[in-house]
Design a protein around this motif. Structure first.
Motif, mmCIF file in Angstrom:
data_model
loop_
_atom_site.group_PDB
_atom_site.id
_atom_site.type_symbol
_atom_site.label_atom_id
_atom_site.label_comp_id
_atom_site.label_asym_id
_atom_site.label_seq_id
_atom_site.Cartn_x
_atom_site.Cartn_y
_atom_site.Cartn_z
ATOM 1 N N TYR A 170 0.826 -1.203 0.000
ATOM 2 C CA TYR A 170 0.000 0.000 0.000
ATOM 3 C C TYR A 170 0.864 1.258 0.000
ATOM 4 N N ALA A 171 1.957 1.245 0.764
ATOM 5 C CA ALA A 171 2.853 2.403 0.798
ATOM 6 C C ALA A 171 3.456 2.672 -0.578
ATOM 7 N N LEU A 172 3.888 1.616 -1.272
ATOM 8 C CA LEU A 172 4.478 1.793 -2.597
ATOM 9 C C LEU A 172 3.433 2.247 -3.614
ATOM 10 N N TYR A 173 2.209 1.724 -3.486
ATOM 11 C CA TYR A 173 1.128 2.165 -4.379
ATOM 12 C C TYR A 173 0.868 3.659 -4.173
ATOM 13 N N GLN A 174 0.746 4.075 -2.918
ATOM 14 C CA GLN A 174 0.481 5.479 -2.624
ATOM 15 C C GLN A 174 1.639 6.365 -3.084
ATOM 16 N N ARG A 175 2.849 5.876 -2.886
ATOM 17 C CA ARG A 175 4.036 6.622 -3.333
ATOM 18 C C ARG A 175 3.984 6.866 -4.832
ATOM 19 N N GLN A 176 3.553 5.850 -5.567
ATOM 20 C CA GLN A 176 3.505 5.961 -7.018
ATOM 21 C C GLN A 176 2.332 6.796 -7.510
ATOM 22 N N LYS A 177 1.175 6.615 -6.895
ATOM 23 C CA LYS A 177 -0.055 7.221 -7.413
ATOM 24 C C LYS A 177 -0.388 8.576 -6.796
ATOM 25 N N ARG A 178 -0.045 8.778 -5.517
ATOM 26 C CA ARG A 178 -0.515 9.977 -4.830
ATOM 27 C C ARG A 178 0.593 10.807 -4.195
ATOM 28 N N GLY A 179 1.818 10.326 -4.272
ATOM 29 C CA GLY A 179 2.926 11.108 -3.741
ATOM 30 C C GLY A 179 3.152 12.367 -4.569
ATOM 31 N N ASN A 180 3.903 13.313 -4.016
ATOM 32 C CA ASN A 180 4.168 14.561 -4.732
ATOM 33 C C ASN A 180 5.641 14.934 -4.593
ATOM 34 N N SER A 181 5.994 16.141 -5.001
ATOM 35 C CA SER A 181 7.394 16.530 -5.011
ATOM 36 C C SER A 181 7.979 16.671 -3.610
ATOM 37 N N LEU A 182 7.123 16.848 -2.593
ATOM 38 C CA LEU A 182 7.608 17.011 -1.231
ATOM 39 C C LEU A 182 7.645 15.699 -0.460
ATOM 40 N N TYR A 183 6.591 14.892 -0.568
ATOM 41 C CA TYR A 183 6.516 13.666 0.224
ATOM 42 C C TYR A 183 5.823 12.554 -0.561
ATOM 43 N N ASP A 184 6.084 11.323 -0.110
ATOM 44 C CA ASP A 184 5.507 10.145 -0.754
ATOM 45 C C ASP A 184 4.165 9.752 -0.142
ATOM 46 N N VAL A 185 4.084 9.831 1.187
ATOM 47 C CA VAL A 185 2.870 9.436 1.906
ATOM 48 C C VAL A 185 2.684 10.357 3.100
ATOM 49 N N GLY A 186 1.476 10.335 3.647
ATOM 50 C CA GLY A 186 1.197 11.006 4.907
ATOM 51 C C GLY A 186 1.254 10.001 6.043
ATOM 52 N N ASN A 187 0.741 10.400 7.205
ATOM 53 C CA ASN A 187 0.855 9.526 8.372
ATOM 54 C C ASN A 187 -0.465 9.204 9.049
ATOM 55 N N ASP A 188 -1.603 9.546 8.400
ATOM 56 C CA ASP A 188 -2.897 9.295 9.033
ATOM 57 C C ASP A 188 -3.623 8.142 8.352
ATOM 58 N N GLN A 192 -1.846 5.412 5.800
ATOM 59 C CA GLN A 192 -1.937 4.366 6.813
ATOM 60 C C GLN A 192 -1.212 4.938 8.022
ATOM 61 N N VAL A 193 -1.629 4.503 9.199
ATOM 62 C CA VAL A 193 -1.191 5.173 10.422
ATOM 63 C C VAL A 193 0.285 4.877 10.703
ATOM 64 N N TYR A 194 1.041 5.947 10.945
ATOM 65 C CA TYR A 194 2.466 5.869 11.238
ATOM 66 C C TYR A 194 2.746 6.798 12.403
ATOM 67 N N GLN A 195 3.201 6.238 13.537
ATOM 68 C CA GLN A 195 3.374 7.037 14.745
ATOM 69 C C GLN A 195 4.751 6.864 15.379
ATOM 70 N N GLY A 196 5.730 6.522 14.559
ATOM 71 C CA GLY A 196 7.091 6.482 15.053
ATOM 72 C C GLY A 196 7.405 5.283 15.928
ATOM 73 N N VAL A 197 8.526 5.395 16.672
ATOM 74 C CA VAL A 197 9.064 4.225 17.370
ATOM 75 C C VAL A 197 8.175 3.746 18.508
ATOM 76 N N GLU A 198 7.283 4.594 19.016
ATOM 77 C CA GLU A 198 6.451 4.168 20.145
ATOM 78 C C GLU A 198 5.513 3.019 19.778
ATOM 79 N N LYS A 199 5.232 2.827 18.503
ATOM 80 C CA LYS A 199 4.343 1.748 18.083
ATOM 81 C C LYS A 199 5.100 0.487 17.673
ATOM 82 N N GLU A 200 6.416 0.526 17.740
ATOM 83 C CA GLU A 200 7.198 -0.642 17.359
ATOM 84 C C GLU A 200 7.204 -1.687 18.482
ATOM 85 N N ALA A 201 7.463 -2.939 18.106
ATOM 86 C CA ALA A 201 7.600 -4.026 19.067
ATOM 87 C C ALA A 201 8.485 -5.098 18.441
ATOM 88 N N ASN A 202 9.011 -5.977 19.251
ATOM 89 C CA ASN A 202 9.822 -7.070 18.720
ATOM 90 C C ASN A 202 9.052 -7.874 17.682
#
Length: 396
Positions: A170-188, A192-202
């Motif tokens: 999904y990230a690669l699809y969005q990067r290709q279809k909806r990304g722009n000159s500044l960024y590839d994807v958003g974070n909401d 898809q939701v991206y909230q940094g290292v606090e959401k990571e786990a082993n």
């Protein structure tokens, strides 16, 4: 991002999952070429803050501050917060100014943006609305966080692996279809939701690493691998909910029975409905005009004492904050003025529904149940994304 033509397919036809649960499928992973000059990994540009006037920035280790040409402007101390702001035509961070500023942490440091820590680096860019803050991060490390935000890290590994493949695609699809000159994807949730290292786990690290580079493709292109929580028994053909047909977003039997959102009930009084649905006054009746083959409301006729209107099922779902658009409506009758009979005017409506989300693509609770039964992630994703093929990207 045109990818190599599909050549390798599944070596055996899709069987019902209940017939093949004790078999290993033979999956042929084709290689897809992705161009990323001078780097061994694919960097994803994620917009964390957009069009803000100022934002708190930092680094867990000493960081180099660079301008748009990559020239060093100075050093940012580790664990020290600084305020970045828009200057109108550029950006400022402490005493530094430029038309773009990059914060590059040393060693294995993290960057701090707003109120969260992230891997990778930080790019500050002026925009017409103020300041946009971008996190440049390795695609696989980005997924460490996405998995923990979109699915519980305590779920079975095969479910997390299925989510990893879907999220990477999904990230690669969005990067290709909806990304722009500044960024590839958003974070909401739109991206898809991206909230940094606090959401990571082993467990999210393990799932990403076990599926490294694997994506789903159709005709050599990453698919729009949308996903949802639970469909309520059967996923939908995409054209019955959103858009034009897609050969890989076909309705299939779900395996989400027993999930907390498999069935649900919500009740609204007539006055509550009237405050959320404009243009009809007090709601008198609600009647489906069109439904999907699996009972999802496509349009609903709402009649009130001040008018009537037809409303789209997803729009109605959002207006009432319902879990899904797959529901039936039952009017609630109150006593009449004589108190001996029921009034013909409903006092409210009960929504009896199933599932959570749009019902297209991967069902997360379906993946949970299948993984719990011993089904592997390859089988899971190829069940929910019909006609798609597993492939592996190679960055050169």
């Amino acid at each position: 991002m045109k990818l190599a033509p599909t050549q390798n397919r599944l070596l055996s036809p899709l069987k019902p999952l209940w017939e093949s649960r004790h078999q290993w499928w033979l999956i042929a992973l084709m290689w897809l070429m992705m161009v990323a000059p001078a780097q061994a990994s694919l960097l994803l540009r994620v917009a964390i803050k957009q069009d803000v006037s100022e934002v708190t920035i930092g680094s867990s280790t000493p960081a180099t501050v660079l301008d748009s040409a990559g020239q060093s402007l100075g050093q940012l101390n580790g664990m020290e917060a600084s305020l970045a702001r828009s200057t109108g035509s550029g950006v400022a961070l402490g005493g530094w100014q430029g038309n773009q500023i990059v914060i590059e942490p040393s060693g294995d440091g993290y960057v701090y943006i707003g109120d969260r820590w992230y891997r990778g680096n930080t790019v500050l860019v002026p925009t017409s609305g103020g300041l946009t803050v971008i996190n440049q991060v390795d695609l696989e490390e980005y997924l460490y966080s996405v998995l923990g935000a979109e699915m519980s890290p305590s779920w079975p590994q095969e479910a997390l692996k299925a989510q990893a493949v879907a999220a990477r695609t999904y990230a690669l699809y969005q990067r290709q279809k909806r990304g722009n000159s500044l960024y590839d994807v958003g974070n909401d949730t739109y991206w898809q939701v991206y909230q940094g290292v606090e959401k990571e786990a082993n467990t999210t690290h393990a799932a990403v690493q076990a599926t490294a580079g694997q994506v789903l493709v159709y005709n050599g292109e990453p698919i729009e691998a949308v996903f949802h929580s639970s469909s309520g028994g059967h996923t939908e053909n995409v054209e019955d909910v959103w858009m034009e047909p897609r050969p890989y977003l076909r309705g299939v039997p779900d395996h989400d029975a027993g999930s907390p959102v498999y069935q649900w009930t919500e009740t609204f009084t007539s006055s509550q409905l009237s405050s959320r649905i404009s243009g009809v006054g007090n709601v008198l009746s609600m009647r489906p005009e069109r439904t999907s083959p699996h009972g999802r409301i496509q349009s609903m006729l709402i009649v009130g004492d001040a008018g009537q209107r037809t409303i789209d099922g997803e729009e109605l779902r959002q207006a009432l904050n319902l879990r899904s658009a797959r529901f039936t409506v039952v009017p609630q009758q109150g006593p009449s003025a004589s108190k001996n009979t029921l009034s013909n005017t409903p006092t409210g409506f009960t929504f009896q529904g199933r599932g959570f989300g749009h019902g297209i693509g991967l069902s997360q609770w379906g993946a949970y149940n299948l993984a719990s039964q011993g089904i592997n992630y390859q089988q899971i994703v190829l069940h929910y994304y019909q006609n798609a093929t597993l492939a592996k990207i190679r960055v050169e």
